[in-house]
Design a protein around this motif. Structure first.
Motif, PDB file in Angstrom:
ATOM      1  N   UNK A  43       0.820  -1.212   0.000  1.00 22.30           N
ATOM      2  CA  UNK A  43       0.000   0.000   0.000  1.00 22.30           C
ATOM      3  C   UNK A  43       0.859   1.270   0.000  1.00 22.30           C
ATOM      4  N   UNK A  44       1.964   1.255   0.723  1.00 24.99           N
ATOM      5  CA  UNK A  44       2.862   2.405   0.727  1.00 24.99           C
ATOM      6  C   UNK A  44       3.485   2.591  -0.654  1.00 24.99           C
ATOM      7  N   UNK A  45       3.857   1.502  -1.299  1.00 22.76           N
ATOM      8  CA  UNK A  45       4.443   1.583  -2.639  1.00 22.76           C
ATOM      9  C   UNK A  45       3.441   2.115  -3.653  1.00 22.76           C
ATOM     10  N   UNK A  46       2.212   1.621  -3.595  1.00 19.22           N
ATOM     11  CA  UNK A  46       1.165   2.097  -4.507  1.00 19.22           C
ATOM     12  C   UNK A  46       0.916   3.586  -4.289  1.00 19.22           C
ATOM     13  N   UNK A  47       0.853   4.002  -3.042  1.00 20.71           N
ATOM     14  CA  UNK A  47       0.645   5.413  -2.723  1.00 20.71           C
ATOM     15  C   UNK A  47       1.802   6.265  -3.249  1.00 20.71           C
ATOM     16  N   UNK A  48       3.019   5.790  -3.086  1.00 19.78           N
ATOM     17  CA  UNK A  48       4.189   6.524  -3.562  1.00 19.78           C
ATOM     18  C   UNK A  48       4.188   6.624  -5.079  1.00 19.78           C
ATOM     19  N   UNK A  49       3.845   5.546  -5.752  1.00 20.51           N
ATOM     20  CA  UNK A  49       3.780   5.570  -7.220  1.00 20.51           C
ATOM     21  C   UNK A  49       2.720   6.570  -7.688  1.00 20.51           C
ATOM     22  N   UNK A  50       1.587   6.630  -6.996  1.00 15.44           N
ATOM     23  CA  UNK A  50       0.551   7.617  -7.352  1.00 15.44           C
ATOM     24  C   UNK A  50       1.079   9.040  -7.201  1.00 15.44           C
ATOM     25  N   UNK A  51       1.803   9.298  -6.120  1.00 17.29           N
ATOM     26  CA  UNK A  51       2.367  10.629  -5.913  1.00 17.29           C
ATOM     27  C   UNK A  51       3.374  10.961  -7.008  1.00 17.29           C
ATOM     28  N   UNK A  90      16.211   7.568   5.370  1.00 16.72           N
ATOM     29  CA  UNK A  90      17.143   7.440   4.255  1.00 16.72           C
ATOM     30  C   UNK A  90      16.726   6.319   3.307  1.00 16.72           C
ATOM     31  N   UNK A  91      16.422   5.141   3.866  1.00 12.61           N
ATOM     32  CA  UNK A  91      16.057   4.011   3.002  1.00 12.61           C
ATOM     33  C   UNK A  91      14.714   4.239   2.313  1.00 12.61           C
ATOM     34  N   UNK A  92      13.792   4.914   2.990  1.00 18.10           N
ATOM     35  CA  UNK A  92      12.524   5.258   2.341  1.00 18.10           C
ATOM     36  C   UNK A  92      12.784   6.219   1.178  1.00 18.10           C
ATOM     37  N   UNK A  93      13.639   7.210   1.387  1.00 16.30           N
ATOM     38  CA  UNK A  93      13.967   8.169   0.329  1.00 16.30           C
ATOM     39  C   UNK A  93      14.624   7.457  -0.858  1.00 16.30           C
ATOM     40  N   UNK A  99      11.805   4.122  -7.300  1.00 16.42           N
ATOM     41  CA  UNK A  99      10.496   4.049  -7.962  1.00 16.42           C
ATOM     42  C   UNK A  99      10.351   5.172  -8.984  1.00 16.42           C
ATOM     43  N   UNK A 100      10.819   6.360  -8.617  1.00  9.95           N
ATOM     44  CA  UNK A 100      10.746   7.511  -9.519  1.00  9.95           C
ATOM     45  C   UNK A 100      11.514   7.236 -10.809  1.00  9.95           C
TER      46      UNK A 100
END
Length: 163
Positions: A43-51, A90-93, A99-100
């Motif tokens: 869910x976090x990955x999907x949300x990040x991809x949407x952003x 850091x790892x989240x960034x 993904x970007x």
């Protein structure tokens, strides 16, 4: 237990004409299991991809300008700042940057993998390959424009570091 809370308004913050939502709370209560970690990662990955997708659309439509784009120099500077906040940040960034790059690479620009997919789709639809000379010319022109964009953004990033 799930609880629906209505009429919740999250505070926003405007930076250089861009409106960001500020979320300053954390929800606790779900025990960490392999299943919950995988589910929340998804869910976090999907949300990040949407952003990221919304950001790309914002760049195309003019919602975001040249000042909001960062290249390798700006991203490196941001990585240093984020690393000071701790390893989780850091790892989240780093995952967001990965993904970007993956999404950007799939855009239908001839010099990128998305361009190759576009040429393959054209070939599948028309049952005829795009002439090699046209394909190569389009890829070279797109590559040159991407290099110019990287140079321009890098110059802007260096200037922003100096100022």
């Amino acid at each position: 237990k799930k609880i629906l809370i209505e009429d919740v308004v999250f505070p926003t913050e405007e930076i250089e004409g861009v409106l960001f939502g500020r979320v300053n709370f954390q929800v606790y209560g779900e025990h960490r299991t392999v299943k919950s970690v995988i589910k929340n990662t998804y869910y976090t990955s999907v949300s990040t991809v949407r952003i990221i997708w919304d950001s790309i659309i914002g760049l195309i439509t003019g919602k975001f300008g040249f000042k909001q784009i960062s290249g390798p120099v700006g991203v490196t500077g941001a990585m240093v700042d984020v690393a000071k906040q701790g390893p989780y940040s850091f790892f989240f960034f780093v995952s967001v940057i990965s993904m970007n790059l993956g999404i950007f690479n799939l855009l239908p620009i001839p010099a990128l993998d998305g361009g190759t997919l576009l040429f393959t789709a054209i070939e599948m639809i028309f049952r005829k390959r795009v002439p090699k000379k046209i394909e190569d010319t389009l890829k070279l022109a797109a590559f040159a424009l991407l290099i110019l964009l990287v140079i321009a953004v890098s110059i802007k990033d260096v200037i922003m570091l100096i100022i």
